[in-house]
Design an enzyme around this catalytic site. Structure first.
Site, PDB file in Angstrom:
ATOM      1  CG  ASP A  66     102.303 -18.567  15.744  1.00 35.17           C
ATOM      2  OD1 ASP A  66     101.868 -17.663  15.012  1.00 35.17           O
ATOM      3  OD2 ASP A  66     102.068 -18.614  16.964  1.00 35.17           O
ATOM      4  CD1 TRP A  93      96.926 -12.956  26.786  1.00 36.81           C
ATOM      5  CD2 TRP A  93      96.542 -13.804  28.819  1.00 36.81           C
ATOM      6  NE1 TRP A  93      95.656 -12.585  27.165  1.00 36.81           N
ATOM      7  CE2 TRP A  93      95.397 -13.084  28.404  1.00 36.81           C
ATOM      8  CE3 TRP A  93      96.532 -14.418  30.081  1.00 36.81           C
ATOM      9  CZ2 TRP A  93      94.259 -12.982  29.192  1.00 36.81           C
ATOM     10  CZ3 TRP A  93      95.412 -14.315  30.862  1.00 36.81           C
ATOM     11  CH2 TRP A  93      94.280 -13.603  30.425  1.00 36.81           C
ATOM     12  CD  GLU A 119      94.557  -2.774  22.963  1.00 36.07           C
ATOM     13  OE1 GLU A 119      93.806  -2.607  23.959  1.00 36.07           O
ATOM     14  OE2 GLU A 119      95.752  -3.091  23.064  1.00 36.07           O
ATOM     15  CG  ASN A 126      95.211  -5.023  26.650  1.00 37.30           C
ATOM     16  OD1 ASN A 126      95.789  -4.035  26.208  1.00 37.30           O
ATOM     17  ND2 ASN A 126      95.398  -6.246  26.165  1.00 37.30           N
ATOM     18  CE1 TYR A 162      97.582 -10.830  23.753  1.00 36.53           C
ATOM     19  CE2 TYR A 162      95.316 -10.801  24.529  1.00 36.53           C
ATOM     20  CZ  TYR A 162      96.542 -10.184  24.397  1.00 36.53           C
ATOM     21  OH  TYR A 162      96.714  -8.922  24.903  1.00 36.53           O
ATOM     22  NE  ARG A 163      99.217 -20.646  20.114  1.00 33.48           N
ATOM     23  CZ  ARG A 163     100.531 -20.751  19.898  1.00 33.48           C
ATOM     24  NH1 ARG A 163     101.109 -20.154  18.880  1.00 33.48           N
ATOM     25  NH2 ARG A 163     101.273 -21.491  20.706  1.00 33.48           N
TER      26      ARG A 163
HETATM   27  C1  FMN Z   1      96.302 -13.630  13.713  1.00 30.30           C
HETATM   28  C2  FMN Z   1      97.085 -13.202  14.902  1.00 30.30           C
HETATM   29  C3  FMN Z   1      97.313 -14.083  15.936  1.00 30.30           C
HETATM   30  C4  FMN Z   1      98.031 -13.711  17.058  1.00 30.30           C
HETATM   31  N1  FMN Z   1      98.232 -14.610  18.061  1.00 30.30           N
HETATM   32  C5  FMN Z   1      98.875 -14.224  19.179  1.00 30.30           C
HETATM   33  C6  FMN Z   1      99.010 -15.120  20.267  1.00 30.30           C
HETATM   34  O1  FMN Z   1      98.599 -16.269  20.206  1.00 30.30           O
HETATM   35  N2  FMN Z   1      99.624 -14.678  21.401  1.00 30.30           N
HETATM   36  C7  FMN Z   1     100.104 -13.398  21.508  1.00 30.30           C
HETATM   37  O2  FMN Z   1     100.628 -13.043  22.562  1.00 30.30           O
HETATM   38  N3  FMN Z   1     100.017 -12.531  20.463  1.00 30.30           N
HETATM   39  C8  FMN Z   1      99.391 -12.917  19.316  1.00 30.30           C
HETATM   40  N4  FMN Z   1      99.272 -12.043  18.280  1.00 30.30           N
HETATM   41  C9  FMN Z   1      99.843 -10.691  18.390  1.00 30.30           C
HETATM   42  C10 FMN Z   1      99.019  -9.805  19.285  1.00 30.30           C
HETATM   43  O3  FMN Z   1      97.674  -9.799  18.872  1.00 30.30           O
HETATM   44  C11 FMN Z   1      99.540  -8.387  19.280  1.00 30.30           C
HETATM   45  O4  FMN Z   1     100.841  -8.409  19.816  1.00 30.30           O
HETATM   46  C12 FMN Z   1      98.683  -7.420  20.069  1.00 30.30           C
HETATM   47  O5  FMN Z   1      99.309  -6.160  20.088  1.00 30.30           O
HETATM   48  C13 FMN Z   1      98.463  -7.895  21.461  1.00 30.30           C
HETATM   49  O6  FMN Z   1      97.691  -6.957  22.185  1.00 30.30           O
HETATM   50  P1  FMN Z   1      98.313  -6.280  23.479  1.00 30.30           P
HETATM   51  O7  FMN Z   1      99.423  -5.375  22.970  1.00 30.30           O
HETATM   52  O8  FMN Z   1      97.199  -5.513  24.066  1.00 30.30           O
HETATM   53  O9  FMN Z   1      98.834  -7.362  24.344  1.00 30.30           O
HETATM   54  C14 FMN Z   1      98.541 -12.410  17.141  1.00 30.30           C
HETATM   55  C15 FMN Z   1      98.321 -11.518  16.109  1.00 30.30           C
HETATM   56  C16 FMN Z   1      97.603 -11.889  14.995  1.00 30.30           C
HETATM   57  C17 FMN Z   1      97.373 -10.900  13.897  1.00 30.30           C
HETATM   58 MN    MN Z   2      97.092  -3.444  24.638  1.00 30.38          MN
END
Ligand code: FMN
Ligand code: MN
Length: 497
Positions: free
Chosen positions: A278, A186, A229, A168, A172-173
């Site tokens: 955020d 997460w 991804e 995966n 995530y920040r």
């Molecule tokens: C700039 C940016 C920052 C993000 N920060 C976070 C974060 O801190 N935590 C989080 O859970 N998702 C964050 N997201 C959203 C996730 O990247 C998004 O939900 C992504 O689908 C997560 O991947 P996953 O579906 O494989 O978990 C962020 C998205 C962007 C564009």
């Molecule tokens: Mn995913």
């Protein structure tokens, strides 16, 4: 195909889409204030060559306009990407030779999308391990005054599901906690968190910073958990991502990344994370999140560090969101085919509002679609849904507002429901769970409305054509151009296919 961040920077520069900032600028707040102004005026990507306190340049606002987003994907409109995705989703058993050849080519492009392993990666030209690891060498931004510290904001976090080994990648920040540790943000509904929860004890994690734009985008794409991804990125790029073994963890990392952080997360080790300004436009409060202990930093020579600022919309992430909105339309329509188009207004921070147009066919159809959206992937977190008829342009908010005002009896057409909400939504009484609102702004049929529905005012085609023909005779001047551009027109084009 753009191979890595360097080629992307070079492309942006050739296209007049990048400004190099030679002045020393502080990643502590100052970069944010500059970028905030540049983003909101549709300005260029910025390469800060002398971020204060670091030798490593900082790239920001690479995604900040529709044009750059299109450049990243090598398309003229984001709907072109959607069309390619749609082709695969809608694949039918081919009839005739031409269709078979096309089908085979499509299948081959999927088969050739899986990441490829290579022996050596530029991302490991410089390797820092153990005590040499020092995150303060990177120009990590503190974005807003009340932020709990510096945060890495544009990472591609790579994990594996311990049950089946599937990869995966998520964005995530990561709050910097010290020279060798960060938090890992997460959120509740995310795949990275699921991998963490399924792991007992220690998990190995790699974080790629500075990627080609499509791979970076894909880390933010809300794909189903079992879909890698990086495979999707390979498909969208038309070339597989090259991966190389990590130097301290058994996790493959993108060979062309500018910077890679390798490390481990212990199931039981959590820390206070936040606050952080955020994309909700508010500071998210301190909460417990896992700790990422960095075992190695690897880099390319002359590495570039990528960053993004989120905050009150519009910010740069608006365009990552718009790309997702367009790219996922075929998948949404695959599940709910009566959906014609949808729009997640940037001002609604993605999950607050969804406008959707439907081919209405039966009483209560709008309600059906609302509930479908509330059950669909990450769209399930949507707080408010407005449903309009198929002829309404969901990207024209004035037009939508007109139908919300004109077609709605609030007592009859407002659906109040409840369900899961975004992790960061501060408004609901409980975190994660609360109210939903659906507004049915479609025209009501005899089985829904209590009275006859009146016709809408539309000029006849005959008179329109007459006026078109005679326009110059009137001496009024140029015809005002059709309103709305970009997304509106391009989505129309897609729908006509
Ligand atoms: C700039 C940016 C920052 C993000 N920060 C976070 C974060 O801190 N935590 C989080 O859970 N998702 C964050 N997201 C959203 C996730 O990247 C998004 O939900 C992504 O689908 C997560 O991947 P996953 O579906 O494989 O978990 C962020 C998205 C962007 C564009
Ligand atoms: Mn995913």
């Amino acid at each position: 195909m753009i191979r890595d961040l360097r080629e992307w920077v070079a492309l942006l520069e050739r296209e007049g889409e990048l400004v190099r900032v030679g002045a020393e600028v502080d990643p502590h707040l100052e970069v944010t204030e500059i970028v905030d102004r540049v983003v909101k005026s549709g300005g260029p990507a910025l390469l800060f060559e002398r971020p204060k306190g670091s030798e490593i340049p900082l790239l920001i606002n690479q995604f900040g306009t529709e044009r750059r987003m299109c450049l990243a994907f090598g398309v003229t409109s984001l709907d072109e990407i959607a069309a390619r995705v749609g082709e695969i989703l809608e694949m039918q058993p081919p009839e005739g030779l031409a269709a078979k050849v096309r089908g085979l080519r499509t299948l081959k492009s999927i088969a050739g999308s899986r990441p490829r392993t290579v022996k050596h990666g530029a991302c490991q030209e410089i390797v820092l391990r153990g005590d040499d690891v020092d995150l303060s060498r990177l120009p990590i931004q503190t974005a807003w005054p009340q932020d709990g510290g510096p945060f890495i904001t544009l990472p591609a976090v790579i994990t594996h599901d311990p049950r089946d080994g599937r990869r995966n990648v998520g964005m995530y920040r990561m709050q910097v906690l010290g020279p060798r540790a960060t938090a890992m943000h997460w959120q509740l509904h995310k795949d990275g968190r699921a991998d963490y929860l399924f792991t007992e004890g220690r998990m190995e994690v790699a974080v790629a910073l500075g990627l080609d734009p499509i791979t970076a985008y894909s880390a933010s794409a809300p794909l189903p958990k079992h879909i890698d991804e990086l495979m999707v990125a390979g498909f969208l790029r038309g070339e597989p991502i090259e991966m190389v073994k990590g130097v301290t963890v058994d996790v493959a990392v993108p060979a062309h990344a500018e910077i890679v952080l390798e490390g481990t997360i212990e199931k039981s080790e959590v820390v206070d994370e936040g606050p952080f300004g955020d994309h909700t436009g508010y500071y998210t409060p301190v909460e417990k999140f896992p700790v990422f202990n960095v075992s190695a930093i690897t880099m390319r020579r002359d590495a570039v560090y990528p960053s993004i600022v989120v905050g009150k919309p519009p910010q740069e992430d608006a365009w990552l969101g718009k790309a997702t909105e367009r790219i996922f339309l075929p998948a949404v329509r695959m599940t709910v085919p009566e959906i014609v188009d949808y729009d997640l207004p940037v001002a609604g921070a993605f999950h607050n509002l969804c406008i959707v147009s439907i081919k209405k066919a039966f009483p209560g159809h709008a309600h059906k679609v609302m509930h479908a959206i509330w059950g669909l992937g990450m769209l399930s977190l949507t707080k408010g849904i407005v449903v309009v008829d198929e002829h309404v342009n969901v990207h024209d908010y004035a037009e939508v507002m007109f139908y919300v005002g004109a077609n709605v009896d609030p007592k009859r057409d407002v659906v109040i429901s409840e369900g899961p909400l975004d992790h960061l939504d501060h408004a609901p009484t409980l975190q994660f769970f609360g109210g939903k609102i659906g507004i049915d702004a479609t025209a009501k049929g005899p089985l829904e409305g209590t009275r006859e529905w009146p016709p809408e005012i539309v000029m006849s085609d005959e008179v329109r054509e007459l006026v078109d023909r005679r326009w110059s005779e009137y001496g009024i001047g140029a015809v005002p151009p059709a309103r709305g551009a970009g997304i509106r027109q391009s989505s129309r084009r897609l729908l006509r296919r």
